[in-house]
Design an enzyme around this catalytic site. Structure first.
Site, short mmCIF file in Angstrom:
data_model
loop_
_atom_site.label_atom_id
_atom_site.label_comp_id
_atom_site.label_asym_id
_atom_site.label_seq_id
_atom_site.Cartn_x
_atom_site.Cartn_y
_atom_site.Cartn_z
N LYS A 3 6.55 -1.90 2.36
CA LYS A 3 5.31 -1.27 2.84
C LYS A 3 4.15 -2.24 2.63
O LYS A 3 3.27 -2.06 1.77
CB LYS A 3 5.07 0.07 2.13
CG LYS A 3 4.12 0.99 2.93
CD LYS A 3 4.21 2.41 2.46
CE LYS A 3 3.15 3.31 3.08
NZ LYS A 3 3.29 3.54 4.51
N ARG A 8 8.63 3.80 -4.52
CA ARG A 8 8.62 2.88 -3.37
C ARG A 8 7.55 1.80 -3.55
O ARG A 8 7.76 0.64 -3.19
CB ARG A 8 8.37 3.64 -2.06
CG ARG A 8 8.41 2.71 -0.86
CD ARG A 8 8.25 3.43 0.45
NE ARG A 8 6.96 4.10 0.55
CZ ARG A 8 6.64 4.93 1.53
NH1 ARG A 8 7.51 5.21 2.49
NH2 ARG A 8 5.45 5.51 1.56
N TYR A 26 0.83 -1.20 0.00
CA TYR A 26 0.00 0.00 0.00
C TYR A 26 0.87 1.25 0.00
O TYR A 26 2.07 1.19 0.20
CB TYR A 26 -0.96 0.00 1.21
CG TYR A 26 -0.31 0.37 2.52
CD1 TYR A 26 0.50 -0.53 3.20
CD2 TYR A 26 -0.50 1.64 3.07
CE1 TYR A 26 1.10 -0.17 4.40
CE2 TYR A 26 0.10 1.99 4.28
CZ TYR A 26 0.90 1.08 4.93
OH TYR A 26 1.50 1.44 6.11
N ARG A 30 -7.22 -21.65 -0.15
CA ARG A 30 -6.26 -20.94 0.70
C ARG A 30 -4.98 -21.76 0.76
O ARG A 30 -4.96 -22.85 1.31
CB ARG A 30 -6.84 -20.77 2.12
CG ARG A 30 -5.91 -20.01 3.03
CD ARG A 30 -6.38 -19.97 4.47
NE ARG A 30 -5.37 -19.37 5.32
CZ ARG A 30 -4.30 -20.00 5.81
NH1 ARG A 30 -4.11 -21.28 5.55
NH2 ARG A 30 -3.43 -19.37 6.55
N GLU A 43 12.45 2.91 14.23
CA GLU A 43 11.49 3.93 13.79
C GLU A 43 10.34 3.94 14.78
O GLU A 43 10.46 3.39 15.88
CB GLU A 43 11.03 3.66 12.35
CG GLU A 43 10.41 2.29 12.15
CD GLU A 43 9.90 2.08 10.73
OE1 GLU A 43 9.82 3.02 9.94
OE2 GLU A 43 9.54 0.92 10.42
C1 LIG Z 1 6.27 2.10 9.88
C2 LIG Z 1 6.32 3.40 9.16
N1 LIG Z 1 7.48 4.06 9.11
C3 LIG Z 1 7.58 5.25 8.48
C4 LIG Z 1 6.48 5.83 7.86
C5 LIG Z 1 6.62 7.15 7.15
O1 LIG Z 1 6.62 6.97 5.77
P1 LIG Z 1 6.14 8.13 4.77
O2 LIG Z 1 6.96 9.33 5.10
O3 LIG Z 1 6.47 7.59 3.43
O4 LIG Z 1 4.69 8.33 5.00
C6 LIG Z 1 5.25 5.16 7.89
C7 LIG Z 1 4.08 5.76 7.23
O5 LIG Z 1 3.01 5.21 7.20
C8 LIG Z 1 5.17 3.92 8.55
O6 LIG Z 1 4.00 3.25 8.59
#
Ligand SMILES: Cc1ncc(COP(=O)(O)O)c(C=O)c1O
Length: 284
Positions: free
Chosen positions: A149, A51, A32, A100, A182
């Site tokens: 992502k 990305r 996503y 599945r 993060e």
């Molecule tokens: C785990 C995580 N880290 C960092 C980010 C920041 O990413 P972006 O600046 O691309 O929104 C997000 C954004 O949803 C995230 O879910």
């Protein structure tokens, strides 16, 4: 009423339906993105698309649409929905399969979904209009591909709830070596003696579009900017701590585990950085 896009059609969000056999639903098998749109202008469009392609490649799924098709979809969906400030959510999964089974099916029909939601008007660096964050801390217990992502966000969801249960708005995470990774839904920066520091990218962090835009903007403007490992002690002793994400841009952290960051107010370096970001957000 929110208008969504599902597999080639615009429909009211409440009428959008997918199969319970969709691999996104069963396995979290999908990618996503969230892209801000301010008055119809997308922030970081090319970077988000890049990305998205990297994420799809990492899970061996072909992008079902060209960049031009995505751009035209975003133009249409933001026009069909209300609001000057919208977040565009898009998701592609490997689609439904008859049985599945963990293995990818021989053929798949990806599910393509998008909708928009209202986001806050972005801040210009004025501390009086900033949304400030109080964060908790925890050991990062997520999987070893946080660079993807993926829609499989249960690890992030559980960490976010750990933060909420501790009375915080977000949670910042540390790896086995007690180094900053993060936050549950953001990247993290610290400021020490006017130097802006963020951890380097690897499998423990999402390559945030806002993070990367901010680094490029700061470097172009000759700021002192380092990408290096940051220890928990350094975070706790930082002059300023920031969260970055597409819907927050740069957000000041005012407390960590109940302890104020400096005087518990957005710092001067944050104000200058957010103001600079605001003037370059459509060109970076
Ligand atoms: C785990 C995580 N880290 C960092 C980010 C920041 O990413 P972006 O600046 O691309 O929104 C997000 C954004 O949803 C995230 O879910």
């Amino acid at each position: 009423m929110t208008i969504a896009y599902l597999n080639g059609k615009f429909v009211p969000l409440e009428d959008a339906r997918i199969s319970p056999m969709d691999r996104g639903f069963l396995f979290g098998d999908g990618i996503y993105e969230v892209i801000p749109s301010y008055n119809g202008q997308l922030v970081g469009f090319q970077r988000h698309m890049q990305r998205f392609d990297q994420g799809l490649a990492a899970i061996h799924l072909e992008n079902p649409m060209s960049v031009e098709e995505w751009q035209s979809l975003f133009r249409d969906i933001t026009a069909q929905n209300q609001g000057e400030y919208q977040g565009v959510y898009l998701q592609v999964t490997r689609g439904p399969s008859a049985v599945r089974n963990h293995r990818f099916p021989a053929e798949c029909q990806p599910t393509v979904f998008a909708y928009t939601f209202t986001v806050n008007a972005p801040c210009d660096g004025n501390p009086d209009t900033a949304t400030c964050y109080r964060v908790a801390t925890a050991k990062d217990r997520r999987w070893k591909r946080c660079d993807i992502k993926s829609v499989a966000l249960l690890g992030n969801v559980l960490h976010m709830m750990e933060g909420v249960d501790a009375g915080a708005d977000e949670i910042i995470l540390f790896n086995e070596r007690e180094e900053l990774t993060e936050a549950a839904a953001c990247n993290v920066f610290i400021v020490k003696n006017k130097s802006v520091i963020t951890p380097p990218l690897d499998i423990e962090k999402l390559p945030g579009v806002t993070r990367n835009m901010l680094i490029d903007i700061l470097r172009k403007n000759d700021w002192q900017m380092e990408e290096r490992a940051i220890t928990r002690d350094e975070v706790m002793a930082a002059d300023e701590v920031w969260l970055t994400s597409s819907t927050k841009e740069i957000a000041p952290v005012v407390a960590i585990d109940g302890h104020s960051v400096t005087d518990g107010k957005p710092g001067p370096v944050w104000a200058a950085a957010q103001s600079l970001f605001a003037s370059h957000r459509f060109s970076a």
